[in-house]
Design an enzyme around this catalytic site. Structure first.
Site, PDB file in Angstrom:
ATOM      1  NE  ARG A  40      59.318  33.233  32.455  1.00 43.14           N
ATOM      2  CZ  ARG A  40      60.426  33.338  32.782  1.00 43.14           C
ATOM      3  NH1 ARG A  40      61.159  32.900  34.009  1.00 43.14           N
ATOM      4  NH2 ARG A  40      61.267  34.126  31.988  1.00 43.14           N
ATOM      5  NE  ARG A  67      36.267  39.142  46.674  1.00 39.00           N
ATOM      6  CZ  ARG A  67      35.715  37.815  46.301  1.00 39.00           C
ATOM      7  NH1 ARG A  67      36.133  36.913  47.001  1.00 39.00           N
ATOM      8  NH2 ARG A  67      34.849  38.164  45.351  1.00 39.00           N
ATOM      9  CB  ALA A  79      32.616  37.983  39.447  1.00 32.43           C
ATOM     10  CD  GLU A  96      28.452  33.087  40.562  1.00 25.23           C
ATOM     11  OE1 GLU A  96      28.484  33.963  41.664  1.00 25.23           O
ATOM     12  OE2 GLU A  96      29.025  31.774  40.469  1.00 25.23           O
ATOM     13  CD  GLU A 100      28.551  37.415  43.763  1.00 23.11           C
ATOM     14  OE1 GLU A 100      28.659  38.515  43.667  1.00 23.11           O
ATOM     15  OE2 GLU A 100      29.388  36.383  43.771  1.00 23.11           O
ATOM     16  N   PRO A 118      48.632  37.966  33.537  1.00 20.95           N
ATOM     17  CG  PRO A 118      48.643  39.124  31.530  1.00 20.95           C
ATOM     18  CD  PRO A 118      48.151  39.241  32.739  1.00 20.95           C
ATOM     19  CD  GLU A 123      40.854  34.887  37.813  1.00 21.43           C
ATOM     20  OE1 GLU A 123      39.651  35.193  38.035  1.00 21.43           O
ATOM     21  OE2 GLU A 123      41.771  35.453  38.358  1.00 21.43           O
ATOM     22  CD  GLU A 147      29.061  33.233  47.944  1.00 15.43           C
ATOM     23  OE1 GLU A 147      27.839  32.301  48.758  1.00 15.43           O
ATOM     24  OE2 GLU A 147      29.266  33.058  46.801  1.00 15.43           O
TER      25      GLU A 147
END
Length: 207
Positions: A40, A67, A79, A96, A100, A118, A123, A147
């Site tokens: 895995r 992104r 976030a 954050e 932001e 998952p 995460e 940013e």
């Protein structure tokens, strides 16, 4: 009761073929129920927090940034990554929101917790509901990198729900937060949500 439970299968070997500044890749040999072993490979991640900031007009504070992995500029919730070991998630979320959106909030609740993917990553994300919004104090955060081009907007919650269901918004934290808040408001309301310091088994933290 329908509830996720902790469980850990036997790991015969574990390797870390890659480790970056924050995330890495783990390659484990895991024992299957029939006694065989399967490999895995998954991303290791320190976890993240996000803020659904809701104003008095039931508008949600959004940020938009590029992104690169998906080659899109996405609308998102403020976030960030839990890149300080042991940091309280609420403190990270407040930071954050300041960095932001140059915003602060007088009331905080846990909105929803989830794993981003998952089957391929560990995460974990905690989304907070922040209300009683106001402009932050002090010097603005010195942005850098991607940013530098962050845009902000306030969009009515009802409109966001329609956009999510129409397939116009794709960030998983935004989608999860918007739908979770819509469900909460249709039920017990914000007061029925967990307190901001509620336990988070996926990412235990101190005070």
């Amino acid at each position: 009761m329908v509830k996720d439970v902790a469980e850990e299968w036997e790991v015969r070997s574990a390797e870390r073929p890659f480790q970056g500044r924050l995330t890495g890749v783990s390659s484990d040999e895991v024992r299957m129920p029939d006694g065989s072993y399967a490999r895995r490979d998954y991303q290791t991640h320190p976890g993240s927090v996000a803020v659904l900031a809701l104003d008095e007009e039931r508008r949600v504070l959004l940020v938009r940034q590029y992104r690169h992995p998906v080659r899109q500029r996405l609308w998102e919730l403020p976030a960030g990554v839990l890149d300080v070991p042991g940091e309280n998630p609420l403190h990270a979320a407040q930071r954050e929101l300041f960095e932001e959106a140059y915003c602060k909030a007088g009331h905080w609740r846990v909105l929803v917790d989830f794993y981003t993917s998952p089957g391929g990553s560990d995460e974990a994300v905690r989304i907070f509901l922040a209300t009683e919004l106001g402009e932050a104090e002090g010097e603005r955060f010195d942005a850098h990198g991607e940013e530098l081009e962050i845009e902000t907007a306030r969009v009515p919650l009802a409109e966001l729900v329609e956009l999510v269901l129409a397939g116009e918004l794709h960030n998983p934290t935004l989608v999860s937060g918007v739908l979770a808040l819509s469900a909460a408001l249709a039920g017990a309301g914000p007061d029925g949500l967990r307190p901001a310091d509620a336990p988070w088994p996926a990412r235990p933290f101190g005070a």
